[in-house]
Design an enzyme around this catalytic site. Structure first.
Site, PDB file in Angstrom:
ATOM      1  CD  GLU A   1      40.857  44.934  47.989  1.00  0.00           C
ATOM      2  OE1 GLU A   1      41.425  43.926  48.443  1.00  0.00           O
ATOM      3  OE2 GLU A   1      41.426  45.741  47.209  1.00  0.00           O
TER       4      GLU A   1
ATOM      5  CG  ASP B   1      44.063  45.121  51.081  1.00  0.00           C
ATOM      6  OD1 ASP B   1      43.596  44.022  50.733  1.00  0.00           O
ATOM      7  OD2 ASP B   1      45.224  45.252  51.508  1.00  0.00           O
TER       8      ASP B   1
ATOM      9  CG  ASN C   1      41.194  46.556  42.229  1.00  0.00           C
ATOM     10  OD1 ASN C   1      41.612  45.698  42.981  1.00  0.00           O
ATOM     11  ND2 ASN C   1      41.799  46.909  41.118  1.00  0.00           N
TER      12      ASN C   1
ATOM     13  CD  GLU D   1      42.597  48.621  44.777  1.00  0.00           C
ATOM     14  OE1 GLU D   1      43.355  47.641  44.652  1.00  0.00           O
ATOM     15  OE2 GLU D   1      42.447  49.475  43.887  1.00  0.00           O
TER      16      GLU D   1
END
Length: 345
Positions: free
Chosen positions: A134, A66, A131, A62
């Site tokens: 990502e 991101d 989440n 994650e």
């Protein structure tokens, strides 16, 4: 094309063939290393550990995803909006990669159905699908590289699910809009923290109320103060638009407040300067003092006059310095001699 055809032949002999098919529909190609994707879809609530005892979940992927998303979406927005300034580009990118948008995208492409989590997971965990989205981007980056991530976002997400021009000019900051409305109408706005707790997965939860002139306008729940206040602001704006009685109550409360604030004070302060240092006297006291002063002045003046008269008389009739004075002189001779002495001086 050949690799995809070979992958299709091998799939029936793989244990994870259903996952392969599902990921092919979501990302547009077959994975090379399925382990990356399995980890990307594993929520931390599973509490799985590897041979070394370290937790295995999607949190690290994650983090990676991101960063990759920020770069890819920033690249796409930069090229799509030529000539736009940095502030506009930053705002547009943030609207795409923000939590609410990623959650909706994950739901639309079906990521939520593939997430592995514990059975007691809270159903309102708004972070879980975003989440995982990502983490999926992070898995694609490790499996196929940056180019594959770019193609996934361009062809699968932005071209099919997001209209860049619309999202760029869409207002999503409900708190900012509510604050602006309250300032224009000169009404008070407060955000009151109602509750702070942790959910079943030990994630922090916040509950806020948006109060306008002390009247509850909306309540919001979220996994951060910002998220809960945004939700409360959105609810308050909806009530302002849809419930005329709510607006009436707000302005009635404002009128009552301003009336109390503007009510005049009964006792008006004295603006005359007080001369407390001056000792005031009555007419009788002044008259008596003046009489006493007059009498004293008169007595003094009389004494001084008598002294002057005596002195004058002494001066006028002191003929001792006249040398010609003797017993044989007549009165006329004496006067003449005195005059002569006076004129001689």
């Amino acid at each position: 094309m050949i690799n995809n055809f070979i992958d299709k032949i091998k799939l029936p002999f793989r244990k994870e063939k259903e996952l392969y098919y599902s990921l092919r529909d979501i990302i547009g190609f077959y994975p090379h290393n399925i382990d990356f994707y399995k980890q990307a879809l594993m929520h931390r609530s599973v509490a799985k550990r590897n041979a070394k005892g370290k937790p295995v979940n999607n949190e690290r992927l994650e983090f990676l995803g991101d960063a990759i998303l920020d770069a890819i979406v920033g690249d796409i927005v930069f090229r799509h909006f030529e000539g736009k300034r940095e502030g506009f580009l930053t705002t547009t990118r943030s609207k795409i990669v923000q939590r609410d948008t990623l959650n909706r995208l994950a739901h639309e492409i079906g990521i939520g159905q593939l997430i592995v989590s514990s059975g007691n997971m809270s159903s309102h965990n708004s972070y879980m699908e975003g989440n995982a989205f990502e983490a999926l981007v992070g898995a694609i980056y490790l499996d196929r590289g940056y180019g594959a991530c770019m193609r996934f976002m361009q062809k699968r997400i932005l071209s099919q699910l997001i209209n860049l021009d619309k999202v760029a000019y869409k207002e999503v900051n409900f708190k900012s809009k509510l604050i602006e409305w309250c300032q224009k109408n000169k009404v008070r706005l407060d955000f009151e923290l109602v509750e702070q707790k942790r959910d079943d997965s030990n994630s922090p939860m916040f509950v806020y109320k948006a109060k306008i002139e002390g009247i509850e306008g909306g309540e919001g729940r979220g996994y951060s103060k910002k998220e809960s206040q945004q939700t409360a602001s959105k609810s308050a704006l909806q009530n302002l638009r849809r419930k005329p009685q709510f607006i009436d109550a707000v302005f009635a409360a404002k009128t009552e407040r301003t009336k109390m604030e503007e009510e005049p004070v009964q006792t008006v302060p004295d603006v005359e300067a007080k001369e407390d240092f001056i000792i005031t006297q009555t007419v009788e006291t002044v008259t008596e003092e003046r009489r006493a002063d007059a009498a004293e002045n008169a007595a003094t003046s009389g004494t001084k006059a008598k002294s002057r008269q005596k002195k004058n008389e002494e001066d006028e009739f002191d003929l001792s310095d006249i040398k010609a004075f003797n017993d044989k002189m007549t009165k006329e001779d004496i006067i003449a001699a005195a005059e002569a002495a006076a004129f001689a001086e």
